[in-house]
Scaffold this motif. Structure first.
Motif, PDB file in Angstrom:
ATOM      1  N   VAL A 127      -3.179  -2.399  -7.453  1.00 24.89           N
ATOM      2  CA  VAL A 127      -1.746  -2.136  -7.538  1.00 24.89           C
ATOM      3  C   VAL A 127      -1.016  -3.292  -8.202  1.00 24.89           C
ATOM      4  O   VAL A 127      -0.100  -3.088  -9.008  1.00 24.89           O
ATOM      5  CB  VAL A 127      -1.172  -1.876  -6.129  1.00 24.89           C
ATOM      6  CG1 VAL A 127       0.328  -1.649  -6.194  1.00 24.89           C
ATOM      7  CG2 VAL A 127      -1.861  -0.683  -5.497  1.00 24.89           C
ATOM      8  N   THR A 133       3.848   1.824 -13.187  1.00 27.44           N
ATOM      9  CA  THR A 133       4.495   2.651 -12.168  1.00 27.44           C
ATOM     10  C   THR A 133       5.997   2.670 -12.394  1.00 27.44           C
ATOM     11  O   THR A 133       6.614   1.650 -12.667  1.00 27.44           O
ATOM     12  CB  THR A 133       4.211   2.098 -10.759  1.00 27.44           C
ATOM     13  OG1 THR A 133       4.597   0.724 -10.706  1.00 27.44           O
ATOM     14  CG2 THR A 133       2.765   2.237 -10.406  1.00 27.44           C
ATOM     15  N   SER A 138       5.207   1.282  -5.658  1.00 25.10           N
ATOM     16  CA  SER A 138       3.865   0.906  -6.087  1.00 25.10           C
ATOM     17  C   SER A 138       3.034   0.616  -4.836  1.00 25.10           C
ATOM     18  O   SER A 138       2.266   1.470  -4.383  1.00 25.10           O
ATOM     19  CB  SER A 138       3.919  -0.307  -7.018  1.00 25.10           C
ATOM     20  OG  SER A 138       4.670  -1.356  -6.430  1.00 25.10           O
ATOM     21  N   GLU A 139       3.191  -0.570  -4.211  1.00 25.22           N
ATOM     22  CA  GLU A 139       2.492  -0.832  -2.956  1.00 25.22           C
ATOM     23  C   GLU A 139       2.933   0.123  -1.861  1.00 25.22           C
ATOM     24  O   GLU A 139       2.134   0.533  -1.013  1.00 25.22           O
ATOM     25  CB  GLU A 139       2.745  -2.278  -2.501  1.00 25.22           C
ATOM     26  CG  GLU A 139       2.129  -3.333  -3.390  1.00 25.22           C
ATOM     27  CD  GLU A 139       3.081  -3.783  -4.485  1.00 25.22           C
ATOM     28  OE1 GLU A 139       4.109  -3.083  -4.687  1.00 25.22           O
ATOM     29  OE2 GLU A 139       2.804  -4.798  -5.142  1.00 25.22           O
ATOM     30  N   MET A 181      -5.283   2.274  -8.753  1.00 19.14           N
ATOM     31  CA  MET A 181      -4.500   3.323  -9.401  1.00 19.14           C
ATOM     32  C   MET A 181      -4.953   3.488 -10.846  1.00 19.14           C
ATOM     33  O   MET A 181      -5.539   2.577 -11.440  1.00 19.14           O
ATOM     34  CB  MET A 181      -3.005   2.981  -9.358  1.00 19.14           C
ATOM     35  CG  MET A 181      -2.423   2.959  -7.963  1.00 19.14           C
ATOM     36  SD  MET A 181      -0.708   2.413  -7.966  1.00 19.14           S
ATOM     37  CE  MET A 181      -0.004   3.661  -9.050  1.00 19.14           C
ATOM     38  N   SER A 218      -4.763   7.869  -7.337  1.00 14.80           N
ATOM     39  CA  SER A 218      -5.327   6.766  -6.549  1.00 14.80           C
ATOM     40  C   SER A 218      -6.586   7.155  -5.761  1.00 14.80           C
ATOM     41  O   SER A 218      -7.387   6.270  -5.436  1.00 14.80           O
ATOM     42  CB  SER A 218      -4.272   6.214  -5.587  1.00 14.80           C
ATOM     43  OG  SER A 218      -3.761   7.226  -4.741  1.00 14.80           O
TER      44      SER A 218
END
Length: 568
Positions: A127, A133, A138-139, A181, A218
């Motif tokens: 990530v 993204t 994201s996280e 990802m 993912s």
């Protein structure tokens, strides 16, 4: 037979049929997943179109596939399981969609994979290393829960995310999982895919990823890192995204670019791109052993994104309501703004036009209407001199004027009597060349012949407006090239301000400075200003102009002196 293809279909069934038949007739078994949202009758008609090749085209269990949800992963799992169970000779499984069109002969792809029998082609990055993204998650897509649809239940989606943030929710990752990802479209070896589908932790992993946002980017990307022997972190399907994270749609005019990329498959192709589908039907663009190189055309897409987001200088994004400050430069070309010159010099606009070669307008933002060059009421591009139309959107009036007249340098007069809607705009515009003679608004008042008592309030209002405007021009946010003189300074050295503004607005002008235009007669002007002061209105922006004209004191005649000669 070494390559099997799992295809996800949800629309454009006619083109999807062409793509599926092309894969199957090229020697690749195909497993098709059709979104369960499709009506049963329509689905049955679609499936019946493959009865003649039913040994090579199978249909797996159907799932509801919604963007950002678990259904896409479940559909991929079903298709991959059927592929592995039904075709034991398959060595690589390629995931595609109904709008993924092969660009090169399928034989070239199978040969390419055969030479790399132990390699998994799947974009897979941690990530922290993913720059693409879009949307602020994201996280958090791994640490929060996402039970609501982003498209159908946006209000609930946003509120639930905000609630989890406020409560400090942090989901626990399954043991040993490192989130990765990447692109949804991959090509995995049989061994890796079998290991992912048979993972001892799969029930727990599926429960976890079912509440991850966009798990199709993912799930396989993370688990491939656990089971793969060798990963090349890239997709064999060329897929380009715009600045909003949406995939580019490929049209027929993109065909030369697609060929140049030497990619095996392109996603996502417009259903009416006849030339691209015709190339596929003809066997594809042969590139022999060329390595796929999507980066070759990245420059074109970067330029297209730049043009889409920023546009050309002086233009705006083409939408109903352009985003504020998204323009690539407020105006299209350098221009001049002269404040106070026309009030001081007789015939100034004509003189400046001849001296500079520029198009010189009068007060474009005057309350009675725009004073275009030569008194025109309609100017290039259909710009009207009507004050109401102009002030409806003064910013666009200015930018349109500069764009429409960009063949020549545009110059216009401005002052405190004018509408101030564009005061900040010209101050922040690097293209603006602004020259101000502060206090010159007092000259028309003086020449009006009216009593000072009647002009006091008007003078105070004009001075207040000009003071505010000068504050804008002196702001740290101002990017225009600004020169400011007081009226007193210009009266002391009339040619200096003219020469500097000619140099700024017409830098290519050569030759000596032409004779300046005659200055309007100002006999008694100092007394007029003093009378203003006497009535309590101090015209400080004019500078120090005495009530009586200054006269140079006469030097006293030198006294004669005698030189005595000593006696001989």
């Amino acid at each position: 037979m070494s390559l099997g293809v799992v295809i996800l279909v949800h629309n454009a069934l006619g083109r999807a049929t062409e793509v599926i038949r092309h894969w199957a007739l090229s020697g690749c078994p195909v497993v098709v997943h059709v979104d369960s949202a499709m009506r049963p009758a329509r689905f049955e008609r679609f499936r019946a179109g493959f009865d003649d090749i039913s040994d090579r085209v199978l249909f797996c269990d159907r799932h509801r596939c919604e963007w950002g949800g678990w259904g896409i992963v479940a559909a991929t799992q079903s298709g991959a399981r059927m592929m592995l169970d039904s075709f034991p000779e398959v060595a690589h499984v390629y995931l595609a969609s109904g709008s993924c069109v092969p660009l090169r002969p399928v034989s070239e792809l199978t040969a390419y994979l055969a030479a790399r029998g132990d390699t998994d082609f799947i974009e897979s990055a941690t990530v922290a290393d993913v720059p693409w993204t879009v949307g602020g998650l994201s996280e958090e897509r791994f640490s929060l829960r996402f039970p609501f649809s982003w498209k159908r239940q946006r209000w609930a989606f946003d509120r639930y995310v905000a609630l989890q943030r406020r409560l400090g929710v942090r989901r626990r990752l399954p043991a040993g999982l490192v989130p990765h990802m990447g692109s949804q479209w991959w090509c995995l070896t049989r061994g890796t895919l079998e290991a992912i589908l048979s993972d001892p932790q799969r029930p727990a992993l599926d429960r976890y990823f079912a509440r991850v946002w966009i798990p199709d980017e993912s799930y396989f990307q993370s688990l491939a890192r656990r089971w793969s022997k060798r990963i090349e972190s890239r997709s064999l399907t060329m897929c380009k995204f715009d600045f909003q994270g949406k995939p580019h749609l490929f049209y027929d005019d993109h065909l030369p670019l697609l060929r140049r990329s030497d990619c095996f498959v392109a996603r996502k192709v417009w259903p009416r791109a006849e030339a691209i589908y015709a190339q596929m039907a003809a066997g594809g663009h042969a590139a022999e052993t060329a390595e796929p190189a999507p980066a070759r055309i990245d420059r074109v897409f970067v330029a297209a994104t730049e043009r889409r987001v920023r546009g050309r200088a002086g233009l705006y994004m083409q939408s109903r309501m352009p985003n504020e400050n998204w323009e690539n430069g407020f105006t299209a070309a350098p221009y001049g703004v002269l404040e106070g010159f026309a009030e001081l010099y007789e015939g100034f606009e004509g003189w400046f036009a001849r001296a500079s070669g520029a198009t010189v307008h009068g007060h474009l933002f005057a309350p009675e209407g725009a004073a275009f060059e030569e008194g025109a009421t309609l100017w290039r591009g259909g710009l009207s001199s009507n004050a109401v139309l102009r002030d409806h959107d003064a910013r666009r009036f200015l930018t349109n004027l500069i764009w429409n007249g960009r063949g020549a340098r545009q110059v216009f007069q401005f002052g405190p009597r004018d509408s101030q809607h564009v005061s900040w705009d010209i101050a922040k515009d690097p293209n603006a060349r602004i020259g101000v003679i502060s206090g010159a608004w007092a000259v028309p008042l003086f020449r009006s012949g009216r009593a000072v008592a009647d002009l006091r309030d008007t003078a105070a209002r004009l001075q207040k407006t000009e003071a505010d405007h000068l504050g804008v021009l002196r702001s740290p946010y101002a990017k225009a090239r600004v020169r400011i003189w007081t009226l007193a300074e210009v009266l002391e050295a009339p040619s200096e301000a003219l020469a500097q503004m000619l140099a700024d607005i017409a830098p290519s002008r050569v030759g000596v400075l032409p004779d300046p235009p005659p200055m309007l007669p100002l006999d008694g002007f100092g007394g007029f200003l003093q009378e203003m002061r006497n009535r309590g209105m101090h015209p400080y922006l004019t500078g120090d102009i005495p009530a009586e004209p200054r006269t140079r004191p006469r030097r006293p005649a030198p006294k004669p002196y005698l030189v005595s000669r000593p006696n001989a």
